[in-house]
Design an enzyme around this catalytic site. Sequence first.
Site, mmCIF file in Angstrom:
data_model
loop_
_atom_site.group_PDB
_atom_site.id
_atom_site.type_symbol
_atom_site.label_atom_id
_atom_site.label_comp_id
_atom_site.label_asym_id
_atom_site.label_seq_id
_atom_site.Cartn_x
_atom_site.Cartn_y
_atom_site.Cartn_z
ATOM 1 N N GLU A 48 10.729 -3.868 5.189
ATOM 2 C CA GLU A 48 9.645 -3.642 6.154
ATOM 3 C C GLU A 48 10.320 -3.811 7.734
ATOM 4 O O GLU A 48 9.717 -3.328 8.401
ATOM 5 C CB GLU A 48 8.610 -4.299 5.961
ATOM 6 C CG GLU A 48 8.122 -4.130 4.601
ATOM 7 C CD GLU A 48 7.489 -3.006 4.472
ATOM 8 O OE1 GLU A 48 7.272 -1.956 5.208
ATOM 9 O OE2 GLU A 48 6.875 -2.534 3.213
ATOM 10 N N TYR B 228 0.786 -1.035 0.077
ATOM 11 C CA TYR B 228 -0.005 -0.134 0.004
ATOM 12 C C TYR B 228 0.792 1.308 0.222
ATOM 13 O O TYR B 228 0.109 2.362 0.096
ATOM 14 C CB TYR B 228 -0.828 -0.065 1.188
ATOM 15 C CG TYR B 228 -0.361 -0.276 2.478
ATOM 16 C CD1 TYR B 228 0.395 0.731 3.105
ATOM 17 C CD2 TYR B 228 -0.127 -1.514 2.932
ATOM 18 C CE1 TYR B 228 0.970 0.386 3.991
ATOM 19 C CE2 TYR B 228 0.363 -1.798 4.200
ATOM 20 C CZ TYR B 228 1.111 -0.889 4.812
ATOM 21 O OH TYR B 228 1.688 -1.173 6.099
ATOM 22 N N GLY B 229 1.963 1.430 0.145
ATOM 23 C CA GLY B 229 2.846 2.492 0.083
ATOM 24 C C GLY B 229 3.972 2.297 -1.068
ATOM 25 O O GLY B 229 3.776 2.364 -2.173
ATOM 26 N N THR B 230 5.141 2.475 -0.759
ATOM 27 C CA THR B 230 6.528 2.465 -1.558
ATOM 28 C C THR B 230 6.621 1.321 -2.260
ATOM 29 O O THR B 230 7.565 1.410 -3.320
ATOM 30 C CB THR B 230 7.694 2.817 -0.763
ATOM 31 O OG1 THR B 230 8.247 1.813 0.093
ATOM 32 C CG2 THR B 230 7.364 4.335 0.018
#
Length: 125
Positions: free
Chosen positions: A76, A10-12
Site C-alpha cells: 500500500e 476493499y480492493g485488490t
Amino acid sequence: MSYLSRVFVYGTLRRNEVNHYLLAQASYCGTWVTAPQYKMVDLGAYPGVVKNGAGCIEGEVYQVNAQQMADLDRLEGYPHAYTREVIATPWGKAWIYLYRGNLRDRAVIPSGVWRETIVRRRWSR
C-alpha cells in the site's frame, strides 16, 4: 507469541483479486460494510478510499500477524501513498488504508464496491 491485528480490505486484497495472495494465510473474519463516512475513488488498477465522504465501503476483515501487516504496508506504500486508521468492525478494531494522493479527475465509485467497477469495465470493452 506473534502480534495479531485486523485489517479491513476493499480492493485488490479481497478474495479472488490479484493481491489476495498476501492474505492467503490470514484468518478471514467476514465481509462487512463501513459506516457512511467515506468516499471510494477509481485509481485505475485499484481503488482508493478517503475519509469525510458520505458513502459506505464494502470489504473483508482479516486477522493478520506482524509480518503480514508489514507486507500489506509495503504493498500500500504506507505511509506515503496510503495512511491507515483504526475502525470498529463486528470482529473488533481493524486497520483501514486511506488514500493520500490527488483526487482530481478521479471517478467516484458511489456504491463503495470496487468489484462492480471492474465488472463494468470488463464488459464495456
